[in-house]
Design a protein around this motif. Structure first.
Motif, short mmCIF file in Angstrom:
data_model
loop_
_atom_site.label_atom_id
_atom_site.label_comp_id
_atom_site.label_asym_id
_atom_site.label_seq_id
_atom_site.Cartn_x
_atom_site.Cartn_y
_atom_site.Cartn_z
N SER A 1 0.52 -12.10 3.85
CA SER A 1 0.76 -11.11 2.80
C SER A 1 1.74 -11.63 1.77
CB SER A 1 1.30 -9.82 3.41
OG SER A 1 1.70 -8.91 2.40
N ILE A 2 1.40 -11.44 0.49
CA ILE A 2 2.38 -11.78 -0.54
C ILE A 2 3.31 -10.60 -0.82
CG2 ILE A 2 0.79 -13.41 -1.63
CD1 ILE A 2 0.49 -11.36 -3.91
N ASP B 1 8.53 -6.67 8.89
CA ASP B 1 9.00 -5.33 9.24
C ASP B 1 8.42 -4.25 8.35
OD1 ASP B 1 10.32 -5.76 6.86
OD2 ASP B 1 12.36 -5.55 7.69
N GLY B 2 7.54 -4.61 7.42
CA GLY B 2 6.90 -3.64 6.56
C GLY B 2 7.60 -3.44 5.23
N MET C 1 4.58 -11.04 6.18
CA MET C 1 3.75 -10.49 7.23
C MET C 1 2.48 -11.34 7.32
SD MET C 1 3.15 -8.29 9.56
CE MET C 1 1.73 -7.71 10.51
N VAL C 2 2.10 -11.72 8.53
CA VAL C 2 0.91 -12.55 8.73
C VAL C 2 -0.05 -11.82 9.67
CG1 VAL C 2 0.01 -14.74 9.58
CG2 VAL C 2 2.19 -14.68 8.33
N GLN D 1 0.00 -1.56 7.39
CA GLN D 1 -0.62 -2.85 7.67
C GLN D 1 -2.08 -2.88 7.19
OE1 GLN D 1 0.06 -2.85 11.89
NE2 GLN D 1 1.94 -4.08 11.73
N ALA D 2 -2.82 -1.79 7.44
CA ALA D 2 -4.21 -1.73 7.02
C ALA D 2 -4.32 -1.83 5.51
CB ALA D 2 -4.85 -0.44 7.52
N ARG D 3 -3.47 -1.09 4.81
CA ARG D 3 -3.51 -1.14 3.34
C ARG D 3 -3.10 -2.51 2.82
NH1 ARG D 3 0.51 0.34 -0.53
NH2 ARG D 3 1.76 1.49 1.00
N ASP D 4 -2.06 -3.08 3.40
CA ASP D 4 -1.58 -4.38 2.96
C ASP D 4 -2.62 -5.47 3.19
OD1 ASP D 4 0.56 -6.20 2.05
OD2 ASP D 4 0.58 -6.89 4.13
#
Length: 375
Positions: free
Chosen positions: A210-211, A216-217, A232-233, A245-248
């Protein structure tokens, strides 16, 4: 709640899942023009007209003729346009951009639907739009929302609803499909909806870093040189994702496969959401049904051409769980003099749209199975 009483509610919910879950995965923010009605049909009053009994002569109460269900006259084929819009409402005068553009085609029997994405950078002819003063031109699809949103004399308050109108016309002309209804929606209720469902199970088909988010969100700091700090990977394999997490995960496009991979991941997440709603049997829990409905009502604006979302949702309620077919249309970059201009669909993608329009999508996908998105 009795089984008979739960059945109409279940039809409504499943139809809503088929239609709205598509919208929920699209990235973006909504300028709400109005909220759609979320109420079902009212109670039917019992008739008090007595009729004589054939055996005893005693009066009996005749059963009333039930009214037709919502959307009973909705017939296929139907075409829905689902748009995720980046409005950046914190930036005065920021014109909304269409970050995700999806079309769902429901066939005549309302038992099968095909969902495909159009690249945000697809080079298309955008028609003139007098409402915004746009003269027309050939450019990226995402700009149709931006150019259409301009309000002459008011640079600080662009109209997302107006931008959607121009985008809808542009997509209809490109695909040759009449758009019957559509939706634009926000990021912000998506987290709450997925969390209300207890998260979503998804097979992640490639490693995605994730960029935007830290493990930790929290959001990663953005500097002049870009985003910095831990990422986040999402590792390849079966994963359980919560709301953020789903949206990201569905937002990421700076990955192997670029925007085409993001389109695939959004569609896979749609399928996972639909399955989650079906598997949990939410219609047997009225309180949870109402919670989901309220969440959707806060996050979605539906454009139905005079019809309510419940009309389409109920009409789609008979679609089987495996009736939603995900289709990935491959494309290539368009360049002029070495400069990148945008994207174009490959011939096989354009052929699919033609066959879809003619009602021959199933046969075409059988002949070209690589277009089906795996889940």
């Amino acid at each position: 709640m009795t089984q008979d009483a739960a059945r109409p509610r279940r039809r409504w919910l499943l139809g809503l899942a088929a239609l709205v879950a598509v919208a929920l995965v699209a990235a973006g923010a909504v300028v709400a023009t109005r909220l759609v009605s979320r109420s079902g049909p009212g109670p039917v009053a019992a008739s008090a007209t007595p009729t004589p009994s054939l055996t005893t002569g005693a009066p009996v109460t005749s059963s009333p003729t039930p009214p037709p269900p919502p959307g009973a006259d909705v017939k296929g084929p139907l075409n829905f346009l689902i748009v995720g819009v980046d409005t950046r409402v914190t930036v005065p005068g920021w014109e909304p951009h269409a970050d995700a553009v999806m079309v769902m085609r429901v066939e005549a029997g309302l038992k099968r639907a095909y969902l495909f994405s159009l690249p945000r950078d697809l080079v298309v002819d955008i028609p003139a739009f007098p409402k915004s003063g746009y003269p027309g031109g050939r450019t990226k699809l995402t700009h149709a929302m931006s150019y259409g949103s301009r309000v002459p004399g008011d640079k600080l308050h662009p109209s997302t609803a107006q931008g959607y109108e121009l985008l809808r016309t542009t997509v209809s002309r490109y695909t040759g499909l009449r758009i019957d209804a559509g939706a634009v929606l926000t990021f912000f209720g998506f987290d709450r909806l997925v969390d209300a469902l207890g998260g979503v199970d998804l097979y992640i088909d490639q490693r995605v870093a994730s960029i935007h988010r830290r493990p930790d969100g929290q959001y990663r700091p953005h500097t002049a040189s870009g985003y910095v700090g831990p990422q986040m990977v999402y590792e390849k394999g079966k994963r359980h994702l919560n709301g953020w997490q789903a949206r990201d995960y569905a937002r990421q496009r700076y990955i192997a496969g670029g925007d085409y991979a993001r389109q695939r991941h959004q569609q896979q997440l749609i399928r996972a959401l639909v399955r989650k709603i079906l598997d949990q049997g939410l219609a047997r829990d009225p309180d949870q049904v109402q919670q989901v409905v309220r969440t959707l009502g806060r996050t979605m604006v539906f454009v139905g051409g005079g019809r309510r979302v419940i009309d389409f949702a109920y009409a789609l309620g008979g679609m089987p769980a495996d009736g939603l077919v995900l289709v990935g249309l491959p494309g290539d970059g368009v360049r002029t003099g070495g400069a990148y201009r945008g994207e174009q669909l490959r011939p096989i993608g354009r052929q699919f749209i033609s066959e879809l329009r003619a009602g021959r999508a199933d046969a075409f996908l059988t002949a070209h199975p690589t277009l089906r998105v795996k889940t």
